[in-house]
Design an enzyme around this catalytic site. Sequence first.
Site, mmCIF file in Angstrom:
data_model
loop_
_atom_site.group_PDB
_atom_site.id
_atom_site.type_symbol
_atom_site.label_atom_id
_atom_site.label_comp_id
_atom_site.label_asym_id
_atom_site.label_seq_id
_atom_site.Cartn_x
_atom_site.Cartn_y
_atom_site.Cartn_z
ATOM 1 N N PRO A 138 0.825 -1.214 0.000
ATOM 2 C CA PRO A 138 0.000 0.000 0.000
ATOM 3 C C PRO A 138 0.860 1.265 0.000
ATOM 4 C CG PRO A 138 -0.326 -1.271 2.036
ATOM 5 C CD PRO A 138 0.676 -2.003 1.206
ATOM 6 N N GLU A 139 0.597 2.151 -0.923
ATOM 7 C CA GLU A 139 1.308 3.424 -0.992
ATOM 8 C C GLU A 139 0.348 4.531 -0.557
ATOM 9 O OE1 GLU A 139 4.538 4.116 -3.042
ATOM 10 O OE2 GLU A 139 4.645 2.331 -4.302
#
Length: 269
Positions: free
Chosen positions: A2-3
């Site tokens: 996840p960014e």
Amino acid sequence: MPELPEVEVSRMGIKPHAEGQVVSKLDIRQPQLRWRIPDALYDIEGQVIRAVKRRAKYLILETDIGYALVHLGMSGSLRVLPVGSPPGKHDHVDLHLATGVMIRYNDPRRFGAWLWQPNDSDHPALEKLGPEPLTDDFTGDLLFDRSRGKRTAIKQFIMDNAVVVGVGNIYASESLFMSRIHPKRQAGQLTLDEANVLVADIKDVLATAIKQGGTTLKDFTQTDGKPGYFAQELLVYGKQGQPCSVCSTEIESAKIGQRNTFFCSNCQK
Ligand SMILES: [Zn+2]
């Protein structure tokens, strides 16, 4: 992994369910995440969640006495489910709300974090962070000033959280392609014009990803699937050997600072 866009979409997904609600119970099945979940996190029981915020890739659940910091690590995700939904193998934390729903944290690789910080000071994880990329604090002037005299590759430079937060590996490659800047260029060689273009493209690529992810918000209340991860239209990332969308030259890949980097050597100088 996840960014920033996934974390922001997670924030938008849980905010309508959590903000203004009383935490009735904290249920920790597996405390051993990246760091052991501190017992102090139980202080959140009985508190009202006043706001659901984000700083860099941390979600912040604010209460009157302190805040919980949630980091999704390599593989974490959040869902909103009815209290009593049977937990799966990697469902490590449930935050029950008095409304009868709970925020459930799933993390197969357990590199995420649930931390607690009383209101008397800021958590060390939030200190020394650069500006948020999508705010007016992040400007071409700032990037230009901070890059003077820096011999680091520009890609590594924009991924440094002390310069600007939340520009992860995918978005660094994508924004440099849009700006036609070669990822191996020394940061100190950037002109002010290039810094302005690059900052605009970083904002654009992140905002577009958040917008695309916004379409997955309904998934936050579904019992199956993995909310918060979404397919995106990428120009160069993961596309080595494929033709550049602008000039048809083969996209190349290289390691910069141990991270896979994708670029077009014809378009990017
Ligand atoms: Zn090209």
